[in-house]
Design a protein around this motif. Structure first.
Motif, PDB file in Angstrom:
ATOM      1  N   GLY A   1       0.810  -1.207   0.000  1.00 24.43           N
ATOM      2  CA  GLY A   1       0.000   0.000   0.000  1.00 24.43           C
ATOM      3  C   GLY A   1       0.843   1.257   0.000  1.00 24.43           C
ATOM      4  N   LEU A   2       0.193   2.382   0.271  1.00 22.47           N
ATOM      5  CA  LEU A   2       0.870   3.669   0.188  1.00 22.47           C
ATOM      6  C   LEU A   2       1.964   3.825   1.241  1.00 22.47           C
ATOM      7  N   ALA A   3       1.796   3.242   2.417  1.00 22.76           N
ATOM      8  CA  ALA A   3       2.848   3.333   3.426  1.00 22.76           C
ATOM      9  C   ALA A   3       4.120   2.656   2.939  1.00 22.76           C
ATOM     10  N   ASP A   4       3.975   1.551   2.206  1.00 21.78           N
ATOM     11  CA  ASP A   4       5.140   0.852   1.665  1.00 21.78           C
ATOM     12  C   ASP A   4       5.829   1.694   0.596  1.00 21.78           C
ATOM     13  N   VAL A   5       5.033   2.328  -0.269  1.00 21.36           N
ATOM     14  CA  VAL A   5       5.618   3.167  -1.314  1.00 21.36           C
ATOM     15  C   VAL A   5       6.296   4.384  -0.689  1.00 21.36           C
ATOM     16  N   GLU A   6       5.693   4.953   0.341  1.00 25.25           N
ATOM     17  CA  GLU A   6       6.310   6.092   1.023  1.00 25.25           C
ATOM     18  C   GLU A   6       7.694   5.721   1.551  1.00 25.25           C
ATOM     19  N   ALA A   7       7.811   4.563   2.187  1.00 24.68           N
ATOM     20  CA  ALA A   7       9.114   4.132   2.715  1.00 24.68           C
ATOM     21  C   ALA A   7      10.136   3.952   1.596  1.00 24.68           C
ATOM     22  N   VAL A   8       9.711   3.382   0.488  1.00 25.58           N
ATOM     23  CA  VAL A   8      10.600   3.184  -0.647  1.00 25.58           C
ATOM     24  C   VAL A   8      11.015   4.524  -1.250  1.00 25.58           C
ATOM     25  N   MET A   9      10.053   5.425  -1.389  1.00 28.31           N
ATOM     26  CA  MET A   9      10.349   6.711  -2.016  1.00 28.31           C
ATOM     27  C   MET A   9      11.281   7.574  -1.167  1.00 28.31           C
ATOM     28  N   ARG A  10      11.311   7.369   0.118  1.00 24.13           N
ATOM     29  CA  ARG A  10      12.279   8.107   0.938  1.00 24.13           C
ATOM     30  C   ARG A  10      13.707   7.689   0.567  1.00 24.13           C
ATOM     31  N   VAL A  11      13.882   6.423   0.226  1.00 28.03           N
ATOM     32  CA  VAL A  11      15.193   5.959  -0.240  1.00 28.03           C
ATOM     33  C   VAL A  11      15.488   6.529  -1.627  1.00 28.03           C
ATOM     34  N   VAL A  12      14.495   6.540  -2.506  1.00 28.21           N
ATOM     35  CA  VAL A  12      14.677   7.087  -3.855  1.00 28.21           C
ATOM     36  C   VAL A  12      15.063   8.567  -3.772  1.00 28.21           C
ATOM     37  N   ASP A  13      14.336   9.323  -2.964  1.00 31.05           N
ATOM     38  CA  ASP A  13      14.673  10.749  -2.802  1.00 31.05           C
ATOM     39  C   ASP A  13      16.117  10.915  -2.328  1.00 31.05           C
ATOM     40  N   ALA A  14      16.510  10.093  -1.355  1.00 34.26           N
ATOM     41  CA  ALA A  14      17.873  10.182  -0.823  1.00 34.26           C
ATOM     42  C   ALA A  14      18.904   9.807  -1.880  1.00 34.26           C
ATOM     43  N   ALA A  15      18.573   8.828  -2.726  1.00 34.46           N
ATOM     44  CA  ALA A  15      19.506   8.410  -3.772  1.00 34.46           C
ATOM     45  C   ALA A  15      19.743   9.534  -4.777  1.00 34.46           C
ATOM     46  N   TYR A  16      18.670  10.219  -5.172  1.00 34.40           N
ATOM     47  CA  TYR A  16      18.829  11.335  -6.106  1.00 34.40           C
ATOM     48  C   TYR A  16      19.606  12.479  -5.447  1.00 34.40           C
ATOM     49  N   ALA A  17      19.303  12.764  -4.192  1.00 35.90           N
ATOM     50  CA  ALA A  17      20.030  13.827  -3.495  1.00 35.90           C
ATOM     51  C   ALA A  17      21.498  13.465  -3.321  1.00 35.90           C
ATOM     52  N   SER A  18      21.765  12.205  -3.005  1.00 37.80           N
ATOM     53  CA  SER A  18      23.145  11.744  -2.847  1.00 37.80           C
ATOM     54  C   SER A  18      23.914  11.890  -4.152  1.00 37.80           C
ATOM     55  N   ASN A  19      23.289  11.492  -5.250  1.00 38.15           N
ATOM     56  CA  ASN A  19      23.953  11.604  -6.551  1.00 38.15           C
ATOM     57  C   ASN A  19      24.277  13.064  -6.860  1.00 38.15           C
ATOM     58  N   ALA A  20      23.338  13.957  -6.545  1.00 32.24           N
ATOM     59  CA  ALA A  20      23.552  15.370  -6.832  1.00 32.24           C
ATOM     60  C   ALA A  20      24.643  15.971  -5.949  1.00 32.24           C
ATOM     61  N   GLU A  21      24.717  15.504  -4.701  1.00 33.10           N
ATOM     62  CA  GLU A  21      25.673  16.074  -3.747  1.00 33.10           C
ATOM     63  C   GLU A  21      27.002  15.343  -3.723  1.00 33.10           C
ATOM     64  N   GLY A  22      27.050  14.122  -4.292  1.00 34.66           N
ATOM     65  CA  GLY A  22      28.286  13.364  -4.324  1.00 34.66           C
ATOM     66  C   GLY A  22      28.717  12.818  -2.987  1.00 34.66           C
ATOM     67  N   ARG A  23      27.743  12.489  -2.133  1.00 37.32           N
ATOM     68  CA  ARG A  23      28.081  11.937  -0.832  1.00 37.32           C
ATOM     69  C   ARG A  23      26.957  11.041  -0.330  1.00 37.32           C
ATOM     70  N   SER A  24      27.296  10.173   0.593  1.00 37.80           N
ATOM     71  CA  SER A  24      26.302   9.317   1.212  1.00 37.80           C
ATOM     72  C   SER A  24      25.415  10.143   2.147  1.00 37.80           C
ATOM     73  N   LEU A  25      24.129   9.780   2.217  1.00 38.19           N
ATOM     74  CA  LEU A  25      23.200  10.479   3.083  1.00 38.19           C
ATOM     75  C   LEU A  25      22.630   9.535   4.121  1.00 38.19           C
ATOM     76  N   ASP A  26      22.545   9.992   5.347  1.00 40.40           N
ATOM     77  CA  ASP A  26      21.950   9.205   6.414  1.00 40.40           C
ATOM     78  C   ASP A  26      20.456   9.491   6.462  1.00 40.40           C
ATOM     79  N   LEU A  27      19.677   8.433   6.729  1.00 44.81           N
ATOM     80  CA  LEU A  27      18.244   8.565   6.905  1.00 44.81           C
ATOM     81  C   LEU A  27      17.917   8.393   8.378  1.00 44.81           C
ATOM     82  N   ALA A  28      17.000   9.202   8.854  1.00 46.86           N
ATOM     83  CA  ALA A  28      16.616   9.115  10.277  1.00 46.86           C
ATOM     84  C   ALA A  28      15.910   7.801  10.564  1.00 46.86           C
TER      85      ALA A  28
END
Length: 336
Positions: free
Chosen positions: A309-336
């Motif tokens: 359901g949507l809660a599962d997609v939300e959890a996945v998309m938080r990783v996707v958002d972090a992956a795009y941000a990491s690629n743009a910033e050139g560094r690993s990002l920690d998730l809370a």
């Protein structure tokens, strides 16, 4: 609930995944009552297949009386508006991932749907796969420590979207390339297997193969909450042939053994005995969409929870958002 035919709307059917659903919707207990898409030729063709009225605007389709359920597709940027309308009308539905272009889109939808207590299913189809079943059976009811997981899923070139979903190559509309489109399935699979969320994400992407505006190659590395390392490679870089449409390979280490894909399926190696066994599983995931159609309708009608359901997609998309941000910033990002 009555056992009469379910009255179903199909929204924005020019999406490239819809053909994988189409035949499965020809069920005796289903009546298609509305078909929408801005592409006139597409909507008329699909509507004719089901003997249903066609609408250029999905909003007009939703004005049909007595819609019991909807299968919603559409451009990623427009998915939140479609979902919000369905939630507002109290119509249960299934929506293609990623349900938006950012995790915050999905979080808003999840909150709205939870407030209404509305059934919403999303085809995170690897939950229905023989791959997951085989790995679960190998656990044999015992706690299994995954030591590493690596997936490579390289699909065909981006030009395959030009025929019916050219917006997939516009990051402002799609949200990105293979990461948001393909990696989501493996992020979800890892969460299912390890029972953990990612705590650190590193993304590395490029468009060197075809030079489109979205990435055609992506690496997403994750460190899960229990420390398990994960590597997910996706892309639109495989030169499709008459016999091969993608590369799909897997290596997984566990406290009990090792798994890798071979031409014969998934081979499992035992640490204890040194012996191996090959599970002849089907790795072509396209057929799982028909399975999802049946599962979503049957679960909804039975009052059961969706497979995802949507809660599962939300959890996945938080990783996707972090992956795009990491690629743009050139560094690993920690998730809370």
């Amino acid at each position: 609930m009555s056992k009469t035919a379910m009255r179903i709307a199909l929204l924005e059917v020019s999406h490239w995944h819809f053909p994988l659903y189409q035949q499965a919707l020809h069920r005796q207990d289903v009546e298609i009552v509305a078909v929408s898409d801005r592409d006139a030729a597409c909507r008329e063709r699909i509507a004719a297949d089901f003997g249903a009225p066609a609408f250029a605007d999905w909003r007009d389709a939703l004005r049909r009386e007595g819609i019991d359920f909807a299968f919603a597709f559409g451009r990623h940027r427009e998915m939140p508006a479609i979902a919000e309308a369905l939630i507002g009308l109290g119509i249960p539905f299934a929506m293609e991932k990623p349900c938006g272009t950012k995790a915050e889109d999905v979080a808003r939808l999840r909150a709205l749907a939870e407030t209404r207590g509305l059934y919403v299913a999303v085809p995170l189809i690897l939950r229905l796969s023989p791959l997951l079943t085989t790995l679960r059976q190998a656990e044999d009811g015992e706690a299994t420590r995954y030591t590493h997981l690596a997936f490579r899923f390289i699909a065909g070139p981006p030009e395959r979207y030009l025929q019916n979903s050219p917006w997939m190559l516009d990051p402002a509309v799609s949200g990105g390339g293979s990461t948001i489109n393909l990696a989501v399935h493996f992020i979800d699979l890892v969460r299912q297997l390890t029972g953990n969320d990612a705590r650190a994400v590193f993304g590395l992407m490029n468009n060197f193969s075809y030079g489109t505006d979205v990435e055609d190659y992506s690496q997403v590395s994750m460190r899960m909450a229990d420390g398990t390392p994960v590597l997910i490679e996706t892309g639109y870089a495989f030169p499709m042939t008459e016999t091969e449409k993608r590369e799909f390979s897997i290596t997984i280490g566990t406290s009990r053994g090792y798994f890798r894909t071979t031409d014969a399926g998934l081979t499992e190696y035992s640490r204890a005995t040194g012996e191996s066994v090959t599970h002849p599983i089907e790795l072509d995931t396209d057929g799982l969409y028909a399975d999802f159609v049946g599962r979503a309708l049957d679960d909804w009608r039975a009052g059961a929870a969706p497979i995802a359901g949507l809660a599962d997609v939300e959890a996945v998309m938080r990783v996707v958002d972090a992956a795009y941000a990491s690629n743009a910033e050139g560094r690993s990002l920690d998730l809370a």
